[in-house]
Scaffold this motif. Structure first.
Motif, PDB file in Angstrom:
ATOM      1  N   ALA A  14     -53.367 -73.175 -52.594  1.00  0.00           N
ATOM      2  CA  ALA A  14     -54.171 -72.646 -51.497  1.00  0.00           C
ATOM      3  C   ALA A  14     -54.156 -73.590 -50.295  1.00  0.00           C
ATOM      4  CB  ALA A  14     -55.598 -72.419 -51.968  1.00  0.00           C
ATOM      5  N   GLN A  15     -53.939 -74.875 -50.538  1.00  0.00           N
ATOM      6  CA  GLN A  15     -53.995 -75.832 -49.431  1.00  0.00           C
ATOM      7  C   GLN A  15     -52.630 -76.117 -48.813  1.00  0.00           C
ATOM      8  OE1 GLN A  15     -56.222 -77.951 -52.389  1.00  0.00           O
ATOM      9  NE2 GLN A  15     -57.363 -78.921 -50.750  1.00  0.00           N
ATOM     10  N   LEU A  16     -51.617 -75.529 -49.395  1.00  0.00           N
ATOM     11  CA  LEU A  16     -50.279 -75.776 -48.874  1.00  0.00           C
ATOM     12  C   LEU A  16     -49.703 -74.490 -48.284  1.00  0.00           C
ATOM     13  CD1 LEU A  16     -48.896 -77.917 -51.818  1.00  0.00           C
ATOM     14  CD2 LEU A  16     -49.468 -78.719 -49.535  1.00  0.00           C
ATOM     15  N   ALA A  81     -52.631 -79.542 -42.697  1.00  0.00           N
ATOM     16  CA  ALA A  81     -52.050 -80.282 -43.830  1.00  0.00           C
ATOM     17  C   ALA A  81     -50.697 -80.883 -43.491  1.00  0.00           C
ATOM     18  CB  ALA A  81     -51.931 -79.374 -45.049  1.00  0.00           C
ATOM     19  N   GLY A  82     -50.018 -80.356 -42.481  1.00  0.00           N
ATOM     20  CA  GLY A  82     -48.749 -80.929 -42.033  1.00  0.00           C
ATOM     21  C   GLY A  82     -47.607 -80.829 -43.033  1.00  0.00           C
ATOM     22  N   VAL A  83     -47.704 -79.865 -43.944  1.00  0.00           N
ATOM     23  CA  VAL A  83     -46.722 -79.753 -45.023  1.00  0.00           C
ATOM     24  C   VAL A  83     -46.457 -78.274 -45.288  1.00  0.00           C
ATOM     25  CG1 VAL A  83     -46.335 -80.198 -47.485  1.00  0.00           C
ATOM     26  CG2 VAL A  83     -47.607 -81.833 -46.133  1.00  0.00           C
ATOM     27  N   ALA A  84     -45.222 -77.937 -45.614  1.00  0.00           N
ATOM     28  CA  ALA A  84     -44.919 -76.564 -46.039  1.00  0.00           C
ATOM     29  C   ALA A  84     -44.052 -76.606 -47.289  1.00  0.00           C
ATOM     30  CB  ALA A  84     -44.195 -75.812 -44.925  1.00  0.00           C
ATOM     31  N   LEU A 296     -39.984 -79.201 -50.079  1.00  0.00           N
ATOM     32  CA  LEU A 296     -41.213 -79.646 -49.435  1.00  0.00           C
ATOM     33  C   LEU A 296     -40.826 -80.214 -48.077  1.00  0.00           C
ATOM     34  CD1 LEU A 296     -44.271 -79.967 -50.144  1.00  0.00           C
ATOM     35  CD2 LEU A 296     -43.761 -82.332 -50.740  1.00  0.00           C
ATOM     36  N   LEU A 297     -41.389 -79.619 -47.031  1.00  0.00           N
ATOM     37  CA  LEU A 297     -41.135 -80.101 -45.681  1.00  0.00           C
ATOM     38  C   LEU A 297     -42.378 -80.839 -45.221  1.00  0.00           C
ATOM     39  CD1 LEU A 297     -38.846 -79.895 -43.585  1.00  0.00           C
ATOM     40  CD2 LEU A 297     -39.974 -77.863 -42.660  1.00  0.00           C
ATOM     41  N   VAL A 298     -42.230 -82.125 -44.926  1.00  0.00           N
ATOM     42  CA  VAL A 298     -43.369 -82.999 -44.644  1.00  0.00           C
ATOM     43  C   VAL A 298     -43.259 -83.514 -43.205  1.00  0.00           C
ATOM     44  CG1 VAL A 298     -44.489 -85.171 -45.303  1.00  0.00           C
ATOM     45  CG2 VAL A 298     -43.404 -83.761 -47.059  1.00  0.00           C
ATOM     46  N   VAL A 303     -48.391 -87.110 -41.962  1.00  0.00           N
ATOM     47  CA  VAL A 303     -48.642 -86.989 -43.400  1.00  0.00           C
ATOM     48  C   VAL A 303     -48.052 -88.187 -44.143  1.00  0.00           C
ATOM     49  CG1 VAL A 303     -48.087 -85.619 -45.461  1.00  0.00           C
ATOM     50  CG2 VAL A 303     -48.674 -84.476 -43.328  1.00  0.00           C
ATOM     51  N   VAL A 304     -48.817 -88.716 -45.097  1.00  0.00           N
ATOM     52  CA  VAL A 304     -48.255 -89.702 -46.024  1.00  0.00           C
ATOM     53  C   VAL A 304     -48.010 -88.990 -47.351  1.00  0.00           C
ATOM     54  CG1 VAL A 304     -49.222 -91.763 -44.975  1.00  0.00           C
ATOM     55  CG2 VAL A 304     -50.589 -90.500 -46.647  1.00  0.00           C
TER      56      VAL A 304
END
Ligand SMILES: [Fe+2]
Length: 358
Positions: A14-16, A81-84, A296-298, A303-304
């Motif tokens: 849910a958070q990603l 979240a800066g991530v997908a 995972l794209l960060v 994002v760390v």
């Protein structure tokens, strides 16, 4: 002390942000990569660095032909979240062969004509996708400058703070935080992850810091040293202090790697602010247990990332990720222009403009 991050072993979907590729688009990526891999041929000359001009020409000439859905999926993460998580490329476990024990073996295997050497095709997949996002690059001093790194648990490195570790918690960090030319985006592709080992991600956009803490962490107090994957010959190199927090078009950016930051040299005030930041990054941490074919794209500017500890199998079935560094030419880091990055140089054959600091 056991970190709470060790417990973050479950996917928090849910958070990603999820960006699932339509099946036809995912197949198109694999087909194009297969076509390029067959055309250029598998040989050590190409597989060792992936920087051979023939391969680069194919990538540059053809990534634009991928379906719009692929280009759309590879845009920078846009949420707090800066991530997908991008799913899902077809990956057949049978095509991979055993997980190699180290990156050198992985490189060697990619250049052989073994029937089970899908790893090379997946290198090409990673380059195509990374090229859709921006400019893929490597480091001269890391995995022999290869544009796609293999991340596998390696005997003798279990406790390191590097991608080759396993039983140690890989603490949250900015990738290549020590260097002004570090990636803007980091792409991790999962080939194999039978124990669903989670990658942890924490965004500075979700962390709560007061004005005084922000001010302290925005001043250059301490250096960040290169991690062990670059060797250890940095004793005489000047280590300039850098700021932990930065700014990009009004948004806070983060440059954080506590394992390579000499915190004992800082005063109490700084250490307290840094401790608070560390605990906030733990509080907002979410975990992505990638499945084969997921990426995972960060956003490495906000994002760390880290990894929970796990017990390596060393039987050819271990977790196997591929990693690519990506530069976004539209982003600049003018404040870091004077840093020399400890002499570490990028391998950036796709670079279309001059470096960020020139
Ligand atoms: Fe990392």
């Amino acid at each position: 002390m056991k970190s709470v991050l060790s417990e973050r072993s479950q996917l928090h979907p849910a958070q990603l942000e999820r960006r699932d590729l339509p099946e036809s688009a995912a197949r198109a990526v694999r087909h194009l990569a297969a076509e390029i891999a067959v055309t250029v041929g598998r040989c050590p000359e190409i597989a060792t660095t992936l920087s051979h001009p023939v391969l680069l020409r194919h990538i540059d000439a053809k990534y634009g032909r991928l379906p719009d859905a692929v280009h759309e999926a590879m845009r920078p993460p846009a949420t707090a979240a800066g991530v997908a998580v991008i799913g899902r490329l077809p990956v057949d476990d049978e095509e991979l062969g055993p997980t190699p024990y180290n990156w050198q073996k992985a490189t060697e295997l990619a250049g052989t004509r073994s029937p089970r050497s899908g790893s090379f095709q997946l290198d090409v997949v990673m380059l195509l996708l990374a090229r859709c996002a921006g400019e893929p690059f490597g480091w001269e001093g890391q995995q022999a400058g290869r544009l796609v790194n293999n991340i596998v648990p390696t005997p003798g490195h279990e406790h390191e703070q590097s991608g080759a570790s396993s039983t140690a918690l890989l603490s949250p960090h900015t990738e290549d935080a020590f260097h002004p030319d570090r990636a803007n985006l980091l792409m991790l592709g999962c080939l194999r992850n039978p124990d669903r080992i989670a990658t942890t991600v924490s965004s500075i956009r979700n962390a709560e810091l007061d004005a005084a803490q922000r001010k302290i962490l925005s001043t250059a107090r301490l250096p960040i040293l290169p991690d062990v994957s670059y060797g250890s010959a940095f004793g005489d190199t000047p280590a300039p202090p850098i700021a932990t927090l930065g700014d990009d078009a009004g948004g806070t950016t983060l440059r954080f790697d506590p394992a390579y930051t000499p915190l004992d040299r800082a005063d109490d005030e700084f250490r307290s602010a840094y401790r608070h930041l560390t605990s906030e990054l733990e509080r907002v941490c979410v975990a992505a247990a990638l499945a084969p074919g997921e990426l995972l794209l960060v956003d490495n500017d906000v994002v760390v990332h880290g990894r929970v500890p796990f017990t390596p199998r060393y039987d050819g079935t271990d977790r196997w990720l591929k990693r690519v560094n990506i530069r976004l030419p539209q982003r600049r880091r003018d404040a870091e222009a004077g840093e020399d990055g400890y002499g570490q140089r990028v391998v950036a054959p796709f670079r279309t403009t001059r470096g960020q600091n020139t």
